[in-house]
Write an enzyme that holds these catalytic residues in place. Structure first.
Site, mmCIF file in Angstrom:
data_model
loop_
_atom_site.group_PDB
_atom_site.id
_atom_site.type_symbol
_atom_site.label_atom_id
_atom_site.label_comp_id
_atom_site.label_asym_id
_atom_site.label_seq_id
_atom_site.Cartn_x
_atom_site.Cartn_y
_atom_site.Cartn_z
ATOM 1 N N ASP A 55 1.183 -1.696 0.130
ATOM 2 C CA ASP A 55 0.314 -0.279 -0.287
ATOM 3 C C ASP A 55 0.269 0.264 0.165
ATOM 4 O O ASP A 55 1.830 0.776 1.010
ATOM 5 C CB ASP A 55 -0.878 -0.314 0.769
ATOM 6 C CG ASP A 55 -1.901 1.395 1.170
ATOM 7 O OD1 ASP A 55 -2.722 0.981 1.446
ATOM 8 O OD2 ASP A 55 -1.452 1.939 1.670
ATOM 9 N N TYR B 165 2.553 9.961 -0.698
ATOM 10 C CA TYR B 165 4.569 9.571 0.443
ATOM 11 C C TYR B 165 5.288 9.726 -0.086
ATOM 12 O O TYR B 165 5.950 9.729 0.290
ATOM 13 C CB TYR B 165 4.008 7.725 0.519
ATOM 14 C CG TYR B 165 3.149 7.292 1.017
ATOM 15 C CD1 TYR B 165 2.082 8.335 1.957
ATOM 16 C CD2 TYR B 165 2.113 6.047 1.593
ATOM 17 C CE1 TYR B 165 1.022 8.181 3.132
ATOM 18 C CE2 TYR B 165 1.167 6.056 1.901
ATOM 19 C CZ TYR B 165 0.647 6.864 2.808
ATOM 20 O OH TYR B 165 -0.853 6.102 3.221
ATOM 21 N N LYS C 3 -3.026 6.032 -4.130
ATOM 22 C CA LYS C 3 -3.617 6.869 -3.805
ATOM 23 C C LYS C 3 -3.913 7.783 -3.785
ATOM 24 O O LYS C 3 -2.885 8.922 -4.315
ATOM 25 C CB LYS C 3 -4.317 6.647 -1.632
ATOM 26 C CG LYS C 3 -4.509 5.727 -1.303
ATOM 27 C CD LYS C 3 -4.330 6.072 0.650
ATOM 28 C CE LYS C 3 -3.621 4.732 0.992
ATOM 29 N NZ LYS C 3 -2.613 4.361 1.082
#
Length: 288
Positions: free
Chosen positions: A54, A59, A84
């Site tokens: 994930d 990030y 995401k």
């Protein structure tokens, strides 16, 4: 109805999504601010049998992660890869572009799961609901095109999910939310299961806060396991897809040793009593 299927390649159970795809119930989380390690990802894939990773645009490690996957030698089709969409990219056209850019950074032709990262749209002059609905329409089209094998949301509460439900179209396949012994949003878990949405939990160790709680330490001693293994096993035994984060190979190995045994019902109940409502990450309750 959520069903559990075995995974011979992983020796790790999988949860069936409403569209028939299976997501490994245990994954490796990544994050920003030192939450990514190339060595750790390669080790997790090669030595621990991890097949679920994930990440997120937020990030800043998508490109590095893509290189680690290639270096691991594990075929792309064997890895469940989630990333995401950051709210700054919400909106119909920008969401589509951001998805394709994430794929390019990861070096993949498709994503296994693409999530809206946060319910707040961060778009001035427009309502959150309007922007969320427009963004979700873009994700539905990316799903229809096959660029995403599954689509979902993260940090969404029942009120946010009800809005998407009213729009029609694809019901989110996954809702990824903070879940650990101190934060057990069971009404949200039950809602998701009722609607056919797989519930995925992050921060299963409460960013380390759970590792020193007396009840958890007592259970670790009882089962001959570490405190982190007790927390992860408890989460998995609740039927929650669980993605502990670590950048240390030895910790990743430890976090994977959570199969082949069960916590007793009485101990599961004791863990349930630890809920005190605290959050160690996002706070979505104020988002309209």
């Amino acid at each position: 109805m959520v069903t559990v299927a075995s995974s011979a390649a992983l020796s790790c159970p999988e949860i069936s999504l409403s569209n028939g795809f299976n997501i490994p119930i245990l994954g490796l989380g990544t994050s920003h601010q030192g939450g990514y390690s190339h060595e750790a990802v390669v080790y997790a894939l090669q030595q621990c049998g991890i097949r679920h990773i994930d990440t997120a645009k937020r990030y800043g490690c998508e490109e590095a992660l893509g290189k680690a996957v290639v270096e691991s030698g594990v075929p792309r089709e064997q890895i469940w890869l989630t990333t995401k969409l950051w709210p700054a990219d919400y909106g119909y056209q920008s969401a589509k572009q951001a998805c394709r850019e994430s794929c390019a950074r990861l070096g993949v032709d498709y994503l296994d799961l693409y999530l809206m990262h946060w319910p707040d749209s961060m778009v001035s002059g427009r309502s959150n609901r309007e922007v969320r609905e427009e963004t979700w329409r873009a994700l539905e089209e990316l799903y229809d095109e096959g660029l995403c094998r599954a689509i979902g949301v993260s940090n969404f509460l029942i009120c946010h999910l009800n809005e998407l439900k009213d729009v029609g179209g694809v019901v989110p396949h996954v809702n990824q939310v903070e879940f650990h012994p101190f934060q057990q949003p069971m009404k949200l878990v039950e809602y998701c299961r009722k609607e056919g949405i797989v519930f995925e939990g992050y921060c299963p160790l409460a960013k380390g806060q759970a590792l020193t709680h007396p009840t958890i330490l007592q259970l670790a001693q009882k089962y001959g396991r570490s405190a982190s293994q007790i927390c992860i096993r408890w989460s998995i035994q609740n039927g929650v897809v669980t993605i502990p984060k670590s950048t240390k190979p030895d910790r990743i190995h430890e976090n994977c040793q959570v199969f082949g045994y069960n916590l007793d019902d009485s101990d599961m109940a004791a863990m349930r009593l630890l809920h005190d409502g605290r959050r160690v990450s996002w706070e979505p309750t104020h988002v309209e």
